[in-house]
Scaffold this active site. Structure first.
Site, PDB file in Angstrom:
ATOM      1  N   LYS A  81      53.025  45.500  30.719  1.00  0.00           N
ATOM      2  CA  LYS A  81      53.144  44.112  31.169  1.00  0.00           C
ATOM      3  C   LYS A  81      54.565  43.845  31.652  1.00  0.00           C
ATOM      4  O   LYS A  81      55.538  44.314  31.059  1.00  0.00           O
ATOM      5  CB  LYS A  81      52.786  43.176  30.016  1.00  0.00           C
ATOM      6  CG  LYS A  81      52.790  41.695  30.368  1.00  0.00           C
ATOM      7  CD  LYS A  81      52.414  40.873  29.145  1.00  0.00           C
ATOM      8  CE  LYS A  81      52.404  39.375  29.437  1.00  0.00           C
ATOM      9  NZ  LYS A  81      52.032  38.588  28.240  1.00  0.00           N
ATOM     10  N   SER A 157      48.729  35.170  28.726  1.00  0.00           N
ATOM     11  CA  SER A 157      49.574  35.580  29.826  1.00  0.00           C
ATOM     12  C   SER A 157      49.422  37.064  30.205  1.00  0.00           C
ATOM     13  O   SER A 157      49.911  37.480  31.263  1.00  0.00           O
ATOM     14  CB  SER A 157      51.041  35.295  29.482  1.00  0.00           C
ATOM     15  OG  SER A 157      51.467  36.053  28.367  1.00  0.00           O
ATOM     16  N   SER A 181      48.175  35.337  24.019  1.00  0.00           N
ATOM     17  CA  SER A 181      48.308  35.937  25.353  1.00  0.00           C
ATOM     18  C   SER A 181      47.678  37.307  25.518  1.00  0.00           C
ATOM     19  O   SER A 181      47.565  37.794  26.654  1.00  0.00           O
ATOM     20  CB  SER A 181      49.790  36.014  25.740  1.00  0.00           C
ATOM     21  OG  SER A 181      50.282  34.737  26.043  1.00  0.00           O
TER      22      SER A 181
END
Length: 466
Positions: A81, A157, A181
């Site tokens: 990520k 996220s 997330s």
């Protein structure tokens, strides 16, 4: 070989490598082809580096030819990520405020452990700016779309990681979870995601949102996540908060089943309004576990909504983040992030202290609760995925994503391990997630229950568009 190489699990890939029936280079090329085909539409990746990935794959291939693999994930494609440092690649955090033209000479612990284990890091996955919200869009990289319905949100996220996992664009995907997330996009996108106990996976630098933020995994199946966590949990001296290195084998007991486990089912936590379709699917999942031998009780954990407590931590974290951004660059920030940062800056010190005390009380409450129950089951989310590009469903408050994630952030406050696994689909074809929560340090129980459910209801793959 009738099955496409990207669709093999990490364990299956390793067996193919060991038997000389496939190579890391073949697998990496196949994954890159799938990314090239799908990423323009779904926007899971913000950085792809085929040259470096193939160079790492050739090194892995050489190790396998000598029967000297570095680990049980050597040669398995992985992603990071874009909140997590990667040497030689920019970590832009979904933000126009981060300077791309600076030295990038350090790996975060998760990146370093995967490299040391021989995983093939394909690229970096999309995130909203600094991971501040529960959907995945930013002014820098655009909108990440749901793999089952492209006009719906993937969740965030860690939305890019979830979409990559759903489409098997790599097998091992590192995400972060500061208020849901990992679990939010796992629930909306129909994949497995686990937020381990805080400190189980070392992190550096610490998230600006502080000790609610965990590093974890998104994968297409539970065993992949267990293998991945065994690597990610290895120690790193840079994380002062990290748990002691106990060298836990998360694959041990993974297939032990649920017979005799004490499981609490709470469809509402006692105060959440849940879409009836979702409630029914979660109840059906619990019934399947009961038929497999679990002892299921309908039992709310017994705490009121901790939303204000979470906001005190999240908003002050956002205010802390803005201290690192120069005044001239703040005009480029997501307006929603600026708004919660401004609100965080106005929280009085003693109100923040009260919120830390409330957090401790919630943690104590759940510790006591888990003396009676091995795990707690809830929906991952009370609603299905909504329109992409919005922070909340149409017709609701568009200023705060935490309003529709009431099952997620409580367990960031308590630092417990929690996972989301698909448990069915709505009538409109959108995935629904089952959340599994255990006491701190009992990540093994989360994985065990998830694996037991997965054997009863295997995770489905979204159709790959023509």
């Amino acid at each position: 070989m009738t099955q496409d190489l990207p669709d093999f699990t990490s364990g299956e890939l390793v067996r193919l490598y060991r038997g000389g029936k496939a190579s890391p280079v073949e697998v990496t090329r196949a994954v890159l082809r799938r990314i090239e085909r799908l990423n323009p539409r779904y926007n899971a990746f913000c950085l792809i580096d085929p040259e470096r990935a193939l160079a790492a794959a050739r090194q892995s291939e050489a190790r396998w030819s000598r029967t000297e693999p570095l680990s049980d994930i050597d040669g398995v494609p992985a992603t990071i990520k874009d909140l997590i440092l990667t040497k030689d690649w920019p970590t832009l955090r979904g933000s126009l405020t981060v300077d791309r033209a600076q030295p990038w000479h350090e790996d975060a612990p998760a990146t370093a452990r995967l490299r040391e284990a021989g995983a093939i890091i394909i690229g970096k996955t999309a995130t909203p700016e600094f991971g501040w919200k529960g959907v995945c869009d930013s002014q820098l990289t655009g909108i990440t779309r749901n793999p089952w319905k492209p006009d719906a949100t993937s969740g965030g996220s860690s939305g890019g990681a979830a979409v990559a996992a759903a489409f098997r664009m790599g097998r091992l995907h590192v995400g972060t979870d500061g208020g849901g997330s990992i679990r939010i996009p796992a629930g909306f996108s129909g994949t497995f995601g686990i937020k381990p106990t805080f400190g189980q996976v070392p992190a550096y630098p610490l998230s600006p949102f502080g000790t609610v933020a965990h590093v974890g995994a998104l994968t297409a199946d539970v065993a992949d996540a267990a293998r991945m966590l065994m690597v990610l949990s290895r120690p790193d001296h840079r994380d002062w908060y990290a748990l002691p290195n106990l060298q836990r084998d998360f694959c041990a007991g993974l297939n032990a089943g649920v017979a005799g486990l004490r499981i609490a089912l709470s469809v509402t936590l006692g105060y959440v309004h849940v879409d009836p379709e979702i409630a029914k699917l979660v109840e059906r999942a619990a019934q399947a576990l009961a038929e497999a031998g679990a002892i299921i009780d309908l039992r709310d954990p017994g705490f009121p909504s901790p939303l204000d407590t979470f906001k005190a931590h999240w908003y002050t974290g956002a205010a802390n983040l803005l201290r690192s951004i120069s005044p001239e660059k703040r005009q480029y920030l997501d307006p929603g992030l600026s708004a919660i940062a401004d609100a965080g800056a106005r929280i009085p010190h003693m109100d923040y202290i009260a919120a830390t005390n409330a957090r401790a009380a919630l943690g104590h409450h759940m510790s006591v609760f888990h003396t009676s129950y091995d795990v707690l089951l809830t929906p991952t989310l009370p609603i299905p995925a909504f329109e992409a590009g919005r922070i909340a469903p149409t017709g609701t408050d568009q200023s705060n994503w935490a309003d529709w994630t009431p099952f997620n952030y409580p367990f960031n406050l308590t630092q417990q391990p929690a996972a989301s696994i698909p448990c069915g689909f709505t009538a409109s074809g959108l995935p629904v997630g089952l959340q599994i929560v255990a006491a701190k340090y009992r990540d093994d129980l989360v994985l065990r229950v998830a694996r037991a459910y997965e054997t009863l209801n295997p995770i489905k793959t979204p159709p790959i568009p023509a």
